[in-house]
Scaffold this motif. Structure first.
Motif, mmCIF file in Angstrom:
data_model
loop_
_atom_site.group_PDB
_atom_site.id
_atom_site.type_symbol
_atom_site.label_atom_id
_atom_site.label_comp_id
_atom_site.label_asym_id
_atom_site.label_seq_id
_atom_site.Cartn_x
_atom_site.Cartn_y
_atom_site.Cartn_z
ATOM 1 N N ALA A 52 0.912 -1.241 0.150
ATOM 2 C CA ALA A 52 0.138 0.245 -0.055
ATOM 3 C C ALA A 52 0.946 1.567 0.351
ATOM 4 N N ARG A 53 1.665 1.110 0.671
ATOM 5 C CA ARG A 53 2.903 2.265 1.252
ATOM 6 C C ARG A 53 3.472 2.336 -0.338
ATOM 7 N N MET A 54 4.018 0.903 -1.049
ATOM 8 C CA MET A 54 4.827 1.532 -1.830
ATOM 9 C C MET A 54 4.332 1.639 -3.459
ATOM 10 N N TYR A 55 3.086 1.872 -3.839
ATOM 11 C CA TYR A 55 1.557 1.463 -5.009
ATOM 12 C C TYR A 55 1.191 3.169 -4.011
ATOM 13 N N GLU A 56 1.513 3.838 -3.395
ATOM 14 C CA GLU A 56 0.075 4.752 -3.021
ATOM 15 C C GLU A 56 0.766 6.304 -4.161
ATOM 16 N N ASP A 57 1.927 6.386 -4.130
ATOM 17 C CA ASP A 57 2.408 7.450 -5.733
ATOM 18 C C ASP A 57 2.470 7.721 -6.707
ATOM 19 N N SER A 58 2.108 6.075 -7.153
ATOM 20 C CA SER A 58 1.893 5.381 -9.118
ATOM 21 C C SER A 58 0.590 5.179 -9.260
ATOM 22 N N GLY B 103 -1.911 5.999 -6.551
ATOM 23 C CA GLY B 103 -3.215 6.882 -6.232
ATOM 24 C C GLY B 103 -3.304 5.468 -5.043
ATOM 25 N N PRO B 104 -4.059 6.334 -3.165
ATOM 26 C CA PRO B 104 -3.865 5.968 -2.473
ATOM 27 C C PRO B 104 -5.407 4.783 -2.224
ATOM 28 N N SER B 105 -6.765 4.730 -3.091
ATOM 29 C CA SER B 105 -7.566 3.988 -3.296
ATOM 30 C C SER B 105 -7.116 2.913 -3.787
ATOM 31 N N SER B 106 -6.247 2.390 -4.949
ATOM 32 C CA SER B 106 -5.739 1.409 -5.692
ATOM 33 C C SER B 106 -4.361 0.698 -4.527
ATOM 34 N N ALA B 107 -4.020 1.912 -4.295
ATOM 35 C CA ALA B 107 -2.718 1.079 -4.128
ATOM 36 C C ALA B 107 -3.271 0.916 -2.807
ATOM 37 N N ALA B 108 -4.362 0.832 -1.752
ATOM 38 C CA ALA B 108 -4.795 0.666 -0.136
ATOM 39 C C ALA B 108 -5.632 -1.113 -0.994
ATOM 40 N N ARG B 109 -6.062 -1.182 -1.877
ATOM 41 C CA ARG B 109 -6.277 -3.066 -2.602
ATOM 42 C C ARG B 109 -5.251 -3.458 -2.335
ATOM 43 N N ILE B 110 -4.300 -2.865 -3.730
ATOM 44 C CA ILE B 110 -2.971 -3.892 -3.538
ATOM 45 C C ILE B 110 -2.846 -4.523 -2.428
ATOM 46 N N GLY B 111 -2.765 -3.573 -1.057
ATOM 47 C CA GLY B 111 -1.891 -3.727 0.176
ATOM 48 C C GLY B 111 -2.857 -4.817 1.149
ATOM 49 N N VAL B 112 -3.901 -4.627 0.320
ATOM 50 C CA VAL B 112 -5.023 -6.288 1.525
ATOM 51 C C VAL B 112 -4.676 -7.186 0.653
ATOM 52 N N PHE B 113 -4.441 -7.179 -0.794
ATOM 53 C CA PHE B 113 -3.976 -8.856 -2.100
ATOM 54 C C PHE B 113 -2.574 -8.808 -0.865
ATOM 55 N N GLY B 114 -1.926 -8.329 -0.990
ATOM 56 C CA GLY B 114 -0.919 -8.199 -0.182
ATOM 57 C C GLY B 114 -0.719 -8.958 1.284
ATOM 58 N N ALA B 115 -1.418 -8.646 1.651
ATOM 59 C CA ALA B 115 -1.474 -9.249 2.385
ATOM 60 C C ALA B 115 -2.022 -10.137 2.607
ATOM 61 N N LEU B 116 -2.823 -10.872 1.564
ATOM 62 C CA LEU B 116 -3.797 -11.659 2.016
ATOM 63 C C LEU B 116 -2.581 -12.880 1.398
#
Length: 201
Positions: A90-96, A98-111
């Motif tokens: 989520a932090r890695m992708y936030e700037d590239s 956007g925060p909404s998609s980055a948060a979803r990617i972060g959820v996927f990464g954790a799961l």
């Protein structure tokens, strides 16, 4: 009839082409649609999403291409004794992206990290892709067969997560079996963890 597909090991000079293969092939993938629900934005968000993942494969694993540059596969070796902490996506992708998609990617990464097998060393296939106009042509199977031959020779298992039922059936035909459980995105698609034991000669 498709002539024999040759598979070659890629070097970093191909990174842009591999990112393009991934970006176009996964445009309608259920998980990528969940990451990036706005189709107009997905086209521009895909390259910055895939670029660091492809870079990681060049740095820590191996990247393979069909010789006609229609398909690509990323492989990463997993040493279960390393106990490495998964990155904060989520932090890695936030700037590239956007925060909404980055948060979803972060959820996927954790799961994804929570269900990843940790009992035996193996090779992990995070992404395999074929350009849309060549899907169903046997290029994906050729990429898998090429790596499976090496894995069998070295008695090494493989792990992946299928993002839909259709691809899961393909993997099953190539020796993978579904593991217990699924990776369920909140209000989104499910992924199917799959494992392949090496075939003895």
């Amino acid at each position: 009839m498709l002539s024999k597909v040759c598979v070659v090991r890629s070097d970093r000079s191909d990174v842009g082409e591999v990112v393009d293969i991934m970006s176009t092939a996964f445009f309608d993938d259920p998980v990528c649609r969940w990451f990036f629900p706005d189709e107009r934005q997905r086209e521009t968000q895909h390259p910055p999403f895939f670029w660091p993942l492809v870079e990681e494969a060049y740095t820590n694993g191996e990247v393979y291409l069909t010789d006609d540059r229609a398909g690509a596969a990323l492989w990463l070796p997993v040493d279960v004794s390393a106990h490495t902490r998964p990155p904060d996506l989520a932090r890695m992708y936030e700037d590239s992206v956007g925060p909404s998609s980055a948060a979803r990617i972060g959820v996927f990464g954790a799961l994804n990290a929570a269900i990843h097998p940790t009992s035996i060393n193996h090779d992990y296939l995070p992404f395999i892709a074929v350009r849309p106009e060549w899907q169903g042509s046997g290029r994906g199977a050729a990429l898998l067969d090429h790596r499976h031959a090496w894995l069998d020779e070295h008695s090494r298992p493989a792990y992946l997560t299928a993002s839909n039922q259709r691809s899961a059936k393909l993997y099953e035909r190539l020796g993978y079996r579904r593991l217990a459980g699924t990776i369920d995105m909140p209000d989104g698609p499910s992924l199917y963890p799959m494992w392949r034991n090496p075939i003895s000669s």
